[in-house]
Design a protein around this motif. Structure first.
Motif, mmCIF file in Angstrom:
data_model
loop_
_atom_site.group_PDB
_atom_site.id
_atom_site.type_symbol
_atom_site.label_atom_id
_atom_site.label_comp_id
_atom_site.label_asym_id
_atom_site.label_seq_id
_atom_site.Cartn_x
_atom_site.Cartn_y
_atom_site.Cartn_z
ATOM 1 N N GLY A 6 0.828 -1.210 0.000
ATOM 2 C CA GLY A 6 0.000 0.000 0.000
ATOM 3 C C GLY A 6 0.859 1.256 0.000
ATOM 4 N N TRP A 7 1.904 1.241 0.826
ATOM 5 C CA TRP A 7 2.787 2.415 0.879
ATOM 6 C C TRP A 7 3.457 2.647 -0.472
ATOM 7 N N ASP A 63 -3.824 5.100 -6.937
ATOM 8 C CA ASP A 63 -4.948 5.299 -6.045
ATOM 9 C C ASP A 63 -5.206 3.951 -5.358
ATOM 10 N N ARG A 112 0.995 3.879 -3.181
ATOM 11 C CA ARG A 112 0.619 5.286 -3.003
ATOM 12 C C ARG A 112 1.801 6.205 -3.240
ATOM 13 N N SER A 135 -4.457 1.844 1.932
ATOM 14 C CA SER A 135 -3.167 1.830 2.615
ATOM 15 C C SER A 135 -2.675 0.408 2.863
ATOM 16 N N PRO A 149 2.005 8.853 2.405
ATOM 17 C CA PRO A 149 1.248 8.705 1.162
ATOM 18 C C PRO A 149 -0.153 8.144 1.426
#
Ligand code: GLU
Ligand code: ZN
Length: 313
Positions: free
Chosen positions: A259-260, A268, A263, A271, A313
């Motif tokens: 997720g990090w 899109d 982003r 997280s 992010p």
């Protein structure tokens, strides 16, 4: 069928930049229903270790990336040697007796930041018994002139590599096959149609294309993506060292890290997310083009905006 490859060098542990490159390469392939291979680039005997190769496999699989197969570059020596034979048959292989110091002292820089070689030994012949009879580094004589190369985004990757880099070493002084040669030969072996990798390698793409042409190998599509950078000695360097995956793992599980990363490069994404969940929505137009500056602080990866504000992010 699209065929890609992720080709990390097994010189140390994976870091966030490695993982971002792996994720983007993997998503590029999966989003088009293509294949993607893991190629472990383990040819440099001074810098590569089998335990790094093992850790790379483990770390990528921990992140949730699986591959259609693996190439372990050190096992492909016979094909690399066959490529040297082909170069020799075409009169494009020669021994170079210049020392590293001599080349450096000319003070000319190549586009990748290394030193330019002035093709000084082009006139040297191979021993009568062939290239296997010499311990000197071997170079491939590139065709002169500019090679036109466009990246998939229309970016201009063209260059006159014979002049700007000089003929590349294809077998090193220590006997190891050199990166550029092994890379193009192994891509061809897999039938790679898409080379997706970090922008730090954009500068040497024209050289690799020139080498492919010399060897009569097919030319893949090239796409170069953003890098994660960190401040290092007042300069920006590829995010490395301090932030190995082992350092990250106590703070991020795989889905949090994916997720990090997603982003951080502008996708899109929630997280916490598994790589598969990103496939359907993946599109390069959503991926940031600019490199991202990252700081590792207090067990957290922070993106540093240009105004020096840290953002999550
Ligand atoms: N092994 C190279 C690296 O890690 C990448 C090779 C490539 O993708 O062509 O920088
Ligand atoms: Zn030389």
């Amino acid at each position: 069928m699209s065929v890609g490859r992720f080709a990390p060098s097994t010189t140390g542990p994976a870091h966030p930049g490695t993982l971002l490159a792996a994720l983007l390469c993997w998503l590029d392939a999966r989003a088009r229903g293509g294949r993607v291979w893991l190629r472990l680039e383990d040819l440099d005997p001074q810098r590569c270790r089998p335990e790094h190769a093992e850790a790379m496999r483990r770390d990528l699989s921990w992140l949730g990336l699986e591959w259609d197969g693996e190439q372990l570059q050190s096992t492909l020596r016979a094909r690399h040697e066959a490529a040297l034979d082909r170069l020799a048959e075409g009169g494009a292989l020669y021994p170079c007796t210049c020392s590293r110091r001599e080349i450096r002292s000319a003070g000319l820089r190549a586009p990748d930041g290394g030193y330019r070689y002035r093709n000084t030994c082009r006139g040297r012949a191979l021993p009568p018994g062939g290239w296997r009879e010499t311990g000197a580094p071997l170079r491939a004589r590139l065709d002169e002139g500019r090679v036109e190369v466009r990246g998939e985004e229309g970016d201009d990757l063209s260059g006159d590599s014979a002049a700007s880099f000089g003929d590349p070493v294809v077998r090193r002084r220590d006997g190891a096959m050199a990166y550029h040669l092994a890379s193009v030969v192994d891509d061809d072996d897999l039938g790679v149609t898409r080379v997706v990798r970090g922008r730090d390698l954009a500068a040497s793409t024209a050289l690799q294309v020139a080498l492919r042409r010399l060897l009569g190998l097919a030319e893949p599509v090239h796409r170069h993506h953003l890098l994660l950078l960190e401040e290092h000695g007042g300069k920006l360097a590829k995010l490395h060292g301090a932030v190995s995956l082992d350092a990250l793992r106590p703070h991020y599980d795989a889905e949090a890290l994916v997720g990090w990363l997603a982003r951080a490069c502008g996708l899109d994404a929630p997280s916490r997310v598994a790589p598969e969940e990103l496939v359907a929505g993946f599109d390069w137009s959503c991926v940031a083009r600019e490199d991202r500056l990252v700081r590792w602080q207090g067990g957290e990866l922070l993106l540093v905006a240009s105004n020096e504000q840290e953002v999550r992010p």
